[in-house]
Design a protein around this motif. Sequence first.
Motif, PDB file in Angstrom:
ATOM      1  N   PRO A  51      11.026  14.448  -4.181  1.00  0.00           N
ATOM      2  CA  PRO A  51      12.404  13.959  -4.323  1.00  0.00           C
ATOM      3  C   PRO A  51      12.715  12.746  -3.448  1.00  0.00           C
ATOM      4  O   PRO A  51      13.470  11.858  -3.857  1.00  0.00           O
ATOM      5  CB  PRO A  51      13.269  15.157  -3.939  1.00  0.00           C
ATOM      6  N   GLU A  52      12.145  12.687  -2.259  1.00  0.00           N
ATOM      7  CA  GLU A  52      12.393  11.540  -1.386  1.00  0.00           C
ATOM      8  C   GLU A  52      11.795  10.269  -1.979  1.00  0.00           C
ATOM      9  O   GLU A  52      12.431   9.216  -1.992  1.00  0.00           O
ATOM     10  CB  GLU A  52      11.833  11.789   0.016  1.00  0.00           C
ATOM     11  N   ALA A  53      10.580  10.356  -2.489  1.00  0.00           N
ATOM     12  CA  ALA A  53       9.948   9.194  -3.119  1.00  0.00           C
ATOM     13  C   ALA A  53      10.748   8.748  -4.341  1.00  0.00           C
ATOM     14  O   ALA A  53      10.922   7.547  -4.563  1.00  0.00           O
ATOM     15  CB  ALA A  53       8.507   9.521  -3.508  1.00  0.00           C
ATOM     16  N   ILE A  54      11.255   9.685  -5.098  1.00  0.00           N
ATOM     17  CA  ILE A  54      12.062   9.352  -6.276  1.00  0.00           C
ATOM     18  C   ILE A  54      13.298   8.567  -5.860  1.00  0.00           C
ATOM     19  O   ILE A  54      13.620   7.531  -6.443  1.00  0.00           O
ATOM     20  CB  ILE A  54      12.449  10.630  -7.051  1.00  0.00           C
ATOM     21  N   ARG A  55      13.999   9.046  -4.832  1.00  0.00           N
ATOM     22  CA  ARG A  55      15.214   8.372  -4.356  1.00  0.00           C
ATOM     23  C   ARG A  55      14.911   6.984  -3.813  1.00  0.00           C
ATOM     24  O   ARG A  55      15.595   6.011  -4.126  1.00  0.00           O
ATOM     25  CB  ARG A  55      15.876   9.193  -3.240  1.00  0.00           C
ATOM     26  N   VAL A  56      13.884   6.887  -2.986  1.00  0.00           N
ATOM     27  CA  VAL A  56      13.576   5.611  -2.330  1.00  0.00           C
ATOM     28  C   VAL A  56      13.088   4.574  -3.332  1.00  0.00           C
ATOM     29  O   VAL A  56      13.450   3.406  -3.249  1.00  0.00           O
ATOM     30  CB  VAL A  56      12.558   5.819  -1.184  1.00  0.00           C
ATOM     31  N   LEU A  57      12.285   4.974  -4.291  1.00  0.00           N
ATOM     32  CA  LEU A  57      11.778   4.015  -5.271  1.00  0.00           C
ATOM     33  C   LEU A  57      12.863   3.525  -6.224  1.00  0.00           C
ATOM     34  O   LEU A  57      12.672   2.514  -6.895  1.00  0.00           O
ATOM     35  CB  LEU A  57      10.598   4.606  -6.039  1.00  0.00           C
ATOM     36  N   ALA A  58      13.995   4.199  -6.236  1.00  0.00           N
ATOM     37  CA  ALA A  58      15.119   3.728  -7.046  1.00  0.00           C
ATOM     38  C   ALA A  58      15.849   2.569  -6.354  1.00  0.00           C
ATOM     39  O   ALA A  58      16.611   1.850  -6.989  1.00  0.00           O
ATOM     40  CB  ALA A  58      16.096   4.870  -7.311  1.00  0.00           C
ATOM     41  N   LEU A  59      15.576   2.362  -5.084  1.00  0.00           N
ATOM     42  CA  LEU A  59      16.197   1.273  -4.324  1.00  0.00           C
ATOM     43  C   LEU A  59      15.495  -0.048  -4.623  1.00  0.00           C
ATOM     44  O   LEU A  59      14.309  -0.059  -4.968  1.00  0.00           O
ATOM     45  CB  LEU A  59      16.104   1.559  -2.821  1.00  0.00           C
TER      46      LEU A  59
ATOM     47  N   ARG B  99       0.834  -1.203   0.000  1.00  0.00           N
ATOM     48  CA  ARG B  99       0.000   0.000   0.000  1.00  0.00           C
ATOM     49  C   ARG B  99       0.873   1.259   0.000  1.00  0.00           C
ATOM     50  O   ARG B  99       0.605   2.214  -0.724  1.00  0.00           O
ATOM     51  CB  ARG B  99      -0.922  -0.026   1.215  1.00  0.00           C
ATOM     52  N   ALA B 100       1.926   1.244   0.803  1.00  0.00           N
ATOM     53  CA  ALA B 100       2.834   2.392   0.862  1.00  0.00           C
ATOM     54  C   ALA B 100       3.569   2.565  -0.461  1.00  0.00           C
ATOM     55  O   ALA B 100       3.834   3.704  -0.885  1.00  0.00           O
ATOM     56  CB  ALA B 100       3.829   2.217   2.007  1.00  0.00           C
ATOM     57  N   SER B 101       3.893   1.477  -1.116  1.00  0.00           N
ATOM     58  CA  SER B 101       4.577   1.561  -2.407  1.00  0.00           C
ATOM     59  C   SER B 101       3.697   2.246  -3.442  1.00  0.00           C
ATOM     60  O   SER B 101       4.182   3.057  -4.248  1.00  0.00           O
ATOM     61  CB  SER B 101       4.990   0.167  -2.892  1.00  0.00           C
ATOM     62  N   ARG B 102       2.410   1.950  -3.423  1.00  0.00           N
ATOM     63  CA  ARG B 102       1.483   2.629  -4.342  1.00  0.00           C
ATOM     64  C   ARG B 102       1.433   4.128  -4.023  1.00  0.00           C
ATOM     65  O   ARG B 102       1.422   4.967  -4.932  1.00  0.00           O
ATOM     66  CB  ARG B 102       0.090   2.008  -4.271  1.00  0.00           C
ATOM     67  N   ARG B 103       1.418   4.455  -2.747  1.00  0.00           N
ATOM     68  CA  ARG B 103       1.404   5.875  -2.355  1.00  0.00           C
ATOM     69  C   ARG B 103       2.706   6.557  -2.773  1.00  0.00           C
ATOM     70  O   ARG B 103       2.701   7.691  -3.252  1.00  0.00           O
ATOM     71  CB  ARG B 103       1.205   5.998  -0.847  1.00  0.00           C
ATOM     72  N   ALA B 104       3.827   5.858  -2.612  1.00  0.00           N
ATOM     73  CA  ALA B 104       5.120   6.418  -3.017  1.00  0.00           C
ATOM     74  C   ALA B 104       5.155   6.668  -4.521  1.00  0.00           C
ATOM     75  O   ALA B 104       5.740   7.659  -4.974  1.00  0.00           O
ATOM     76  CB  ALA B 104       6.251   5.484  -2.586  1.00  0.00           C
ATOM     77  N   LEU B 105       4.554   5.778  -5.297  1.00  0.00           N
ATOM     78  CA  LEU B 105       4.489   5.989  -6.749  1.00  0.00           C
ATOM     79  C   LEU B 105       3.729   7.269  -7.077  1.00  0.00           C
ATOM     80  O   LEU B 105       4.127   8.028  -7.961  1.00  0.00           O
ATOM     81  CB  LEU B 105       3.840   4.786  -7.437  1.00  0.00           C
ATOM     82  N   ASP B 106       2.627   7.499  -6.361  1.00  0.00           N
ATOM     83  CA  ASP B 106       1.871   8.735  -6.561  1.00  0.00           C
ATOM     84  C   ASP B 106       2.718   9.950  -6.194  1.00  0.00           C
ATOM     85  O   ASP B 106       2.705  10.963  -6.897  1.00  0.00           O
ATOM     86  CB  ASP B 106       0.582   8.725  -5.744  1.00  0.00           C
ATOM     87  N   LEU B 107       3.439   9.850  -5.078  1.00  0.00           N
ATOM     88  CA  LEU B 107       4.302  10.955  -4.653  1.00  0.00           C
ATOM     89  C   LEU B 107       5.405  11.202  -5.684  1.00  0.00           C
ATOM     90  O   LEU B 107       5.756  12.352  -5.961  1.00  0.00           O
ATOM     91  CB  LEU B 107       4.912  10.658  -3.281  1.00  0.00           C
TER      92      LEU B 107
ATOM     93  N   PRO C 258      16.313  -2.293   3.171  1.00  0.00           N
ATOM     94  CA  PRO C 258      15.730  -1.885   4.456  1.00  0.00           C
ATOM     95  C   PRO C 258      15.298  -0.418   4.483  1.00  0.00           C
ATOM     96  O   PRO C 258      14.299  -0.086   5.127  1.00  0.00           O
ATOM     97  CB  PRO C 258      16.846  -2.141   5.472  1.00  0.00           C
ATOM     98  N   LEU C 259      16.008   0.445   3.772  1.00  0.00           N
ATOM     99  CA  LEU C 259      15.634   1.857   3.738  1.00  0.00           C
ATOM    100  C   LEU C 259      14.285   2.056   3.046  1.00  0.00           C
ATOM    101  O   LEU C 259      13.472   2.877   3.469  1.00  0.00           O
ATOM    102  CB  LEU C 259      16.715   2.678   3.035  1.00  0.00           C
ATOM    103  N   ARG C 260      14.044   1.281   1.995  1.00  0.00           N
ATOM    104  CA  ARG C 260      12.754   1.369   1.297  1.00  0.00           C
ATOM    105  C   ARG C 260      11.625   0.901   2.212  1.00  0.00           C
ATOM    106  O   ARG C 260      10.549   1.484   2.232  1.00  0.00           O
ATOM    107  CB  ARG C 260      12.798   0.540   0.017  1.00  0.00           C
TER     108      ARG C 260
END
Length: 79
Positions: free
Chosen positions: A43-51, A29-37, A56-58
């Motif tokens: 910028p934080e969502a962009i960095r984290v979704l690249a992991l 669910r959080a991953s879907r929200r991060a995609l929207d962000l 563990p950081l993701r």
Amino acid sequence: MRGAQEALERYGLTETSDGFALTLKGFQRASRRALDLRKQGDPEAIRVLALPPDDPLRWEYARCLQIDSFVSEVHHSEI
């Protein structure tokens, strides 16, 4: 208390002695929200979704997103 437990389940969180833990459902669910962000240019969502998904950081980012959503719902609904 029942309402808070239902909200925890909805957000894929469980209570632990250290705070909240994220379930797989919560991560998804959080991953879907991060995609929207990310689409909004966050910028934080962009960095984290690249992991990688198992990083563990993701997972920590996803946990924080879900905790934020849970707290917001509880605060607004006064559960």
